[in-house]
Design a protein around this motif. Structure first.
Motif, PDB file in Angstrom:
ATOM      1  N   LEU A 175     -25.082  43.596  -2.387  1.00  0.00           N
ATOM      2  CA  LEU A 175     -23.850  44.264  -1.953  1.00  0.00           C
ATOM      3  C   LEU A 175     -23.185  43.469  -0.840  1.00  0.00           C
ATOM      4  O   LEU A 175     -23.876  42.883  -0.005  1.00  0.00           O
ATOM      5  N   LYS A 176     -21.858  43.510  -0.832  1.00  0.00           N
ATOM      6  CA  LYS A 176     -21.133  42.935   0.307  1.00  0.00           C
ATOM      7  C   LYS A 176     -20.132  43.954   0.839  1.00  0.00           C
ATOM      8  O   LYS A 176     -19.344  44.520   0.073  1.00  0.00           O
ATOM      9  N   ILE A 177     -20.200  44.160   2.138  1.00  0.00           N
ATOM     10  CA  ILE A 177     -19.366  45.150   2.809  1.00  0.00           C
ATOM     11  C   ILE A 177     -18.183  44.445   3.463  1.00  0.00           C
ATOM     12  O   ILE A 177     -18.324  43.353   4.022  1.00  0.00           O
ATOM     13  N   VAL A 212     -21.709  40.502   4.542  1.00  0.00           N
ATOM     14  CA  VAL A 212     -20.525  41.118   5.147  1.00  0.00           C
ATOM     15  C   VAL A 212     -19.379  40.110   5.129  1.00  0.00           C
ATOM     16  O   VAL A 212     -19.580  38.914   5.357  1.00  0.00           O
ATOM     17  N   ASP A 213     -18.172  40.621   4.823  1.00  0.00           N
ATOM     18  CA  ASP A 213     -16.965  39.792   4.774  1.00  0.00           C
ATOM     19  C   ASP A 213     -16.063  40.172   5.944  1.00  0.00           C
ATOM     20  O   ASP A 213     -15.718  41.341   6.108  1.00  0.00           O
ATOM     21  N   CYS A 214     -15.678  39.189   6.742  1.00  0.00           N
ATOM     22  CA  CYS A 214     -14.893  39.458   7.955  1.00  0.00           C
ATOM     23  C   CYS A 214     -13.416  39.083   7.807  1.00  0.00           C
ATOM     24  O   CYS A 214     -12.638  39.227   8.746  1.00  0.00           O
ATOM     25  N   ILE A 238     -22.789  35.788   6.418  1.00  0.00           N
ATOM     26  CA  ILE A 238     -21.602  36.351   7.067  1.00  0.00           C
ATOM     27  C   ILE A 238     -20.432  35.488   6.612  1.00  0.00           C
ATOM     28  O   ILE A 238     -20.510  34.261   6.638  1.00  0.00           O
ATOM     29  N   GLU A 239     -19.339  36.150   6.188  1.00  0.00           N
ATOM     30  CA  GLU A 239     -18.273  35.440   5.449  1.00  0.00           C
ATOM     31  C   GLU A 239     -16.933  35.455   6.175  1.00  0.00           C
ATOM     32  O   GLU A 239     -16.548  36.489   6.731  1.00  0.00           O
ATOM     33  N   ASP A 240     -16.254  34.312   6.139  1.00  0.00           N
ATOM     34  CA  ASP A 240     -14.815  34.244   6.422  1.00  0.00           C
ATOM     35  C   ASP A 240     -14.471  34.815   7.807  1.00  0.00           C
ATOM     36  O   ASP A 240     -13.540  35.597   7.942  1.00  0.00           O
ATOM     37  N   CYS A 241     -15.228  34.399   8.826  1.00  0.00           N
ATOM     38  CA  CYS A 241     -15.063  34.991  10.163  1.00  0.00           C
ATOM     39  C   CYS A 241     -13.745  34.612  10.827  1.00  0.00           C
ATOM     40  O   CYS A 241     -13.135  35.418  11.521  1.00  0.00           O
ATOM     41  N   GLY A 265     -14.244  29.849   2.500  1.00  0.00           N
ATOM     42  CA  GLY A 265     -13.461  28.925   1.683  1.00  0.00           C
ATOM     43  C   GLY A 265     -12.487  29.591   0.728  1.00  0.00           C
ATOM     44  O   GLY A 265     -11.770  28.895   0.019  1.00  0.00           O
ATOM     45  N   GLU A 266     -12.408  30.937   0.729  1.00  0.00           N
ATOM     46  CA  GLU A 266     -11.499  31.540  -0.256  1.00  0.00           C
ATOM     47  C   GLU A 266     -10.033  31.263   0.079  1.00  0.00           C
ATOM     48  O   GLU A 266      -9.182  31.410  -0.794  1.00  0.00           O
ATOM     49  N   HIS A 267      -9.746  30.824   1.314  1.00  0.00           N
ATOM     50  CA  HIS A 267      -8.364  30.478   1.648  1.00  0.00           C
ATOM     51  C   HIS A 267      -8.174  28.972   1.815  1.00  0.00           C
ATOM     52  O   HIS A 267      -7.282  28.527   2.537  1.00  0.00           O
ATOM     53  N   LEU A 315     -17.963  31.714  -6.438  1.00  0.00           N
ATOM     54  CA  LEU A 315     -16.504  31.882  -6.436  1.00  0.00           C
ATOM     55  C   LEU A 315     -16.087  33.186  -5.783  1.00  0.00           C
ATOM     56  O   LEU A 315     -16.745  34.220  -5.947  1.00  0.00           O
ATOM     57  N   HIS A 316     -14.953  33.161  -5.100  1.00  0.00           N
ATOM     58  CA  HIS A 316     -14.342  34.384  -4.592  1.00  0.00           C
ATOM     59  C   HIS A 316     -13.934  35.263  -5.776  1.00  0.00           C
ATOM     60  O   HIS A 316     -13.172  34.827  -6.652  1.00  0.00           O
ATOM     61  N   ALA A 317     -14.481  36.473  -5.828  1.00  0.00           N
ATOM     62  CA  ALA A 317     -14.168  37.429  -6.897  1.00  0.00           C
ATOM     63  C   ALA A 317     -14.264  36.791  -8.288  1.00  0.00           C
ATOM     64  O   ALA A 317     -13.501  37.140  -9.190  1.00  0.00           O
TER      65      ALA A 317
HETATM   66 MG   LIG Z   1     -14.134  37.214   1.022  1.00  0.00          MG
END
Ligand SMILES: [Mg+2]
Length: 388
Positions: A175-177, A212-214, A238-241, A265-267, A315-317
């Motif tokens: 899971l990712k919150i 967790v995605d930030c 921990i993602e995208d801080c 890296g999704e952006h 991959l992102h989504a």
């Molecule tokens: Mg994300």
């Protein structure tokens, strides 16, 4: 086989299916939950991301060959991306060879170089995905097989969203919150973030992966403090801080959080920022989006950079689109996929409006379509009829 035409048009982002047969138990988290974001410091826009994000529709791009064969790519960001494709790139692509996808990818990067950035890469993504779909249809092969996949039949999938009880019921093992609070919420927000992750960890148990995605909401001091506070929860990453271009901050965060995996890296939209992050050793998991980061060809290049550095790509989504599903199954250093769940608890995933030919995860696993191309399951007329 030459390109006859390239044409982009606006579509809905959720394409098929009517209202779900099953009633929701409660509204989905996306309808009410606050998520920390880059605009959290602006009181007027803090509460919901939908209050400030553009309302552009999704984008479809059809590439048609001179013999009438065709392929369909999809991306986001409506009229600006449609203008880049139809008014700039499409006329220049006519007459080029459909088969030369790698060469066309480089040509598209150079054609857009005077204004390169995010939106040009959304346009390149749609064209590139359409070319791969066309190639698969032409060769009567699913794209995952064109990429040399075959070593595995399906992939594990993690669920992203803030209805974790529902994802566990669906059989997800990871899971990712979405982190609700950031620097704009002060110490009370930090406490609330910690409490939420402790609660979800207790719900999920120690044997499941929790992330967790930030979403670009933090600054470096907050990210360091946050990482220290959630350390006992054993997060897989921990993602995208930080803001996407803050490479120095990312390096400092990496140095200040030993033993804690960091993802992002999704952006980022081309292989170059991924290469830079790998060289600096500041990311452990790379997360390009196949519909944004210059398409399947862009993600293949990113995955090869990651492989050479001994890093995975997730991959992102990626499991929300047929494009991401085919890529993820075929590329060996993709260990799992992400499925973003924006639908309401109680409604089976297969009843949610979806893109045709795009299977949903079952008990936390997914196998892409075996139909030719990306298996989108549309006739050309049906594809054109998606236009709004
Ligand atoms: Mg994300």
């Amino acid at each position: 086989m030459k390109i006859r035409s390239v044409h982009a048009f606006a579509i809905r982002s959720d394409l098929v299916g009517g209202p779900a047969r099953t009633s929701a138990r409660r509204p989905a988290w996306v309808d009410h939950a606050e998520v920390a974001n880059p605009m959290s410091h602006y009181a007027r826009f803090k509460r919901l991301r939908s209050s400030w994000r553009p309302r552009w529709p999704a984008v479809a791009c059809i590439v048609t060959a001179q013999d009438g064969q065709w392929g369909l790519g999809m991306t986001r960001y409506g009229s600006p991306v449609i203008a880049i494709i139809n008014e700039h790139l499409a006329p220049l692509l006519a007459g080029e060879s459909c088969e030369d996808i790698a060469a066309l990818w480089q040509m598209l990067q150079r054609l857009t170089s005077p204004y390169a950035g995010g939106l040009s890469c959304y346009a390149i993504s749609a064209i590139d995905l359409a070319l791969w779909d066309l190639r698969g249809r032409h060769e009567c092969q699913p794209v995952h097989r064109l990429l040399g996949g075959g070593a595995r039949a399906d992939l594990p999938v993690y669920a992203t969203g803030n209805d974790p009880d529902w994802y566990l019921e669906l059989g997800f093992d990871a899971l990712k919150i979405a982190c609700p609070y950031g620097p704009a919420d002060g110490p009370a927000g930090l406490d609330a973030n910690e409490a939420l992750l402790r609660e979800v960890r207790a719900l999920a148990g120690l044997e499941r992966d929790l992330m967790v995605d930030c979403w670009m909401a933090f600054d470096l001091p907050y990210a360091l403090e946050f990482a220290a506070r959630v350390r006992p929860m054993g997060l897989s990453w921990i993602e995208d801080c930080l803001m996407p271009e803050d490479f120095d901050g990312l390096a400092a965060l990496r140095a200040g959080t030993p033993g804690q995996a960091l993802a992002g890296g999704e952006h980022w939209y081309t292989p170059e920022p991924f290469e830079r992050a790998l060289r600096a050793g500041c990311l452990d998991v790379l997360q390009p989006d196949i519909g944004w980061a210059s398409g399947l060809s862009g993600c293949l290049r990113i995955a090869e950079l990651a492989r050479a550095a001994g890093r995975p790509v997730i991959l992102h989504a990626g499991m929300n689109t047929a494009y991401g599903q085919h890529f993820s199954l075929a590329v060996p250093n993709v260990p799992q996929g992400e499925y973003f769940v924006g639908s309401a608890p109680g409604v089976p995933l297969e009843e949610v409006r979806l893109t045709p030919g795009t299977p949903v995860p079952v008990k936390g696993r997914l196998a892409p379509s075996d139909e030719p191309g990306f298996g989108l399951g549309l006739t050309l007329d049906a594809a054109r009829a998606l236009a709004i």
